[in-house]
Design a protein around this motif. Structure first.
Motif, PDB file in Angstrom:
ATOM      1  N   ARG A 115      43.927  64.432  15.629  1.00 33.26           N
ATOM      2  CA  ARG A 115      42.595  64.114  15.365  1.00 33.26           C
ATOM      3  C   ARG A 115      41.842  65.056  16.411  1.00 33.26           C
ATOM      4  N   LEU A 116      40.711  65.919  15.913  1.00 32.04           N
ATOM      5  CA  LEU A 116      40.243  66.981  16.972  1.00 32.04           C
ATOM      6  C   LEU A 116      38.703  66.670  16.949  1.00 32.04           C
ATOM      7  N   PRO A 117      38.279  66.572  18.080  1.00 34.07           N
ATOM      8  CA  PRO A 117      36.594  66.502  18.484  1.00 34.07           C
ATOM      9  C   PRO A 117      35.968  67.915  18.173  1.00 34.07           C
ATOM     10  N   VAL A 118      35.065  67.745  17.312  1.00 32.34           N
ATOM     11  CA  VAL A 118      34.390  68.909  16.909  1.00 32.34           C
ATOM     12  C   VAL A 118      32.991  69.039  17.306  1.00 32.34           C
ATOM     13  N   LEU A 119      32.627  69.857  18.271  1.00 32.09           N
ATOM     14  CA  LEU A 119      31.067  69.998  18.620  1.00 32.09           C
ATOM     15  C   LEU A 119      30.404  71.084  17.779  1.00 32.09           C
ATOM     16  N   VAL A 120      29.245  70.741  17.462  1.00 30.57           N
ATOM     17  CA  VAL A 120      28.382  71.660  16.847  1.00 30.57           C
ATOM     18  C   VAL A 120      27.699  72.703  17.746  1.00 30.57           C
ATOM     19  N   GLU A 121      27.821  73.912  17.388  1.00 28.04           N
ATOM     20  CA  GLU A 121      27.228  74.961  18.666  1.00 28.04           C
ATOM     21  C   GLU A 121      25.841  75.257  17.924  1.00 28.04           C
ATOM     22  N   ILE A 122      24.858  75.214  18.827  1.00 26.58           N
ATOM     23  CA  ILE A 122      23.591  75.299  18.445  1.00 26.58           C
ATOM     24  C   ILE A 122      23.067  76.665  19.433  1.00 26.58           C
ATOM     25  N   ASP A 123      22.166  77.401  18.712  1.00 22.93           N
ATOM     26  CA  ASP A 123      21.661  78.638  19.362  1.00 22.93           C
ATOM     27  C   ASP A 123      20.313  78.284  20.153  1.00 22.93           C
ATOM     28  N   VAL A 124      20.348  78.130  21.338  1.00 23.49           N
ATOM     29  CA  VAL A 124      19.307  77.880  22.395  1.00 23.49           C
ATOM     30  C   VAL A 124      18.594  79.117  22.881  1.00 23.49           C
TER      31      VAL A 124
END
Ligand code: PLP
Ligand code: MN
Length: 368
Positions: free
Chosen positions: A135-144
């Motif tokens: 099971r892998l945690p996945v973050l959403v990358e946002i352009d800030v």
């Protein structure tokens, strides 16, 4: 890997050159300063290993409270996990099935999270996690504001987070919100404005995610140039600082400069003195990254590193400055620490004028 340029116990002048020198007192002071600043601000530190590429440095950071490490590359994650680092965030998109299979395999020996900014990427990660039975945690990358990877904050972020959360072998890991452009903005006003805007966007996304029932375990970002700003926002909970351990000439040009000491140097030797105004050292482009400017000469009044070719560094001497002699050692401050480190196999750790340790730069060249 070529043989080390020094042995423990050697005086600095006997180190073979070019060599990558770590001033251990300055380095440890930097580790301590970041650890206490983060503690005081109530945020976690997950230092970026793209700077040091070394499980040794990673363990010293974690001994002072860092929660794990960030990496940019799967190969870096492998070197760290095999070196005993238990918690790794790939602060980057990984989309190729072969690379994802390697990361999923790694998840058996360490906690491994990564970022995504596209539905196809999420599906590829899910497939790899399913195949490996992890099971892998996945973050959403946002352009800030960095205008590199990442989704523009808005409904697409919510949709991608939902897709992650509803994938059977993934968990939603939070937001990756690194404002890379702000790090080297020269004035504090510019950096403050950039991070205020990044924090505003990120904070709004965290709220919007909460309203659809998704909490953000990690809200990560920050670098050496802005970490105190992110830490004070109350939005970010992890700092991904890298360069602070070493510093470099380019960070030294920020106003005010980050509160760290220069601990990383390239030791070079004068190999030619063609005239009274010029000395040539044995550290050029192959010994020093010059993408962020030429190196500075350390503690030699009137001496300037004026030009680099493959294996030569040309130093110019201002009128009246004391001459450099053949075979004399000259310490240089790299313009940009990360790619300079990647040119060496060994850190030569020095204290009180002598070599104390040799640490392998195990993830040197680990770019796949
Ligand atoms: N986080 C990410 C995603 C980065 O790309 C970088 C550096 O470029 C950092 C953190 C660390 O930045 P610094 O070395 O300036 O501290
Ligand atoms: Mn850098």
């Amino acid at each position: 890997m070529y043989r080390p340029p020094a042995e423990p116990g050697m005086p600095i002048d006997e180190i073979d050159t070019p060599a990558l020198i770590l001033d251990l007192d300055a380095f440890e002071a930097n580790l301590d300063h970041m650890a206490s600043a983060a503690k005081a601000a109530g945020v976690r530190v997950r230092p970026h290993a793209k700077t040091h590429k070394s499980p040794v440095v990673a363990h010293l950071q974690m001994a002072r409270g860092a929660v794990g490490q960030c990496v940019q590359k799967v190969a870096e994650a492998e070197i760290l996990a095999w070196g005993g680092v238990p918690d790794i965030l790939v602060s980057n998109e990984v989309v190729s099935p072969a690379k994802l299979a390697r990361l999923a395999a790694l998840a058996r020996i360490a906690r491994v999270a990564l970022c995504a900014d596209h539905a196809l990427g999420v599906d590829a990660i899910e497939a790899a996690a399913q195949d490996a039975g992890v099971r892998l945690p996945v973050l959403v990358e946002i352009d800030v504001g960095a205008a590199r990877c990442g989704l523009v904050p808005g409904p697409e972020v919510l949709a991608l987070a939902r897709r992650i959360a509803s994938s059977r072998h993934l968990s939603f890991g939070g937001l990756q919100a690194y404002q890379g452009r702000a790090q080297h903005q020269r004035t504090l006003d510019e950096r403050t404005a950039s991070i205020a805007s990044a924090a505003e966007m990120t904070g709004r996304m965290v709220e919007d995610l909460r309203t659809i029932g998704l909490d953000c375990p990690i809200v990560g970002g920050a670098g050496t140039g802005t970490f105190a700003l992110e830490a004070a926002t109350g939005v970010f909970n992890e700092l991904q600082v890298g360069s602070y351990v070493f510093m470099d000439a380019d960070y030294g040009r920020n106003h005010p400069a980050p509160p760290f000491r220069q601990s990383l140097f390239v030791l070079s030797t004068v190999m030619s003195t063609p005239n009274a105004e010029v000395a040539v050292v044995d550290a050029g482009l192959k010994a020093l990254a010059v993408d962020s400017g030429l190196p500075l000469v350390w503690q030699r009044e009137g001496v300037t590193y004026a030009g680099a070719s493959d294996e030569h560094g040309k130093l110019t001497l201002a009128p009246g400055s004391s001459p450099l002699k053949l075979d004399e050692r000259v310490m240089l401050v790299p313009g940009h620490c990360d790619p300079t480190v990647d040119r060496y196999d060994w850190y030569v750790g020095v204290r009180n004028g002598r070599v104390e340790c040799l640490w392998p730069i195990s993830a040197r060249g680990a770019m796949n």
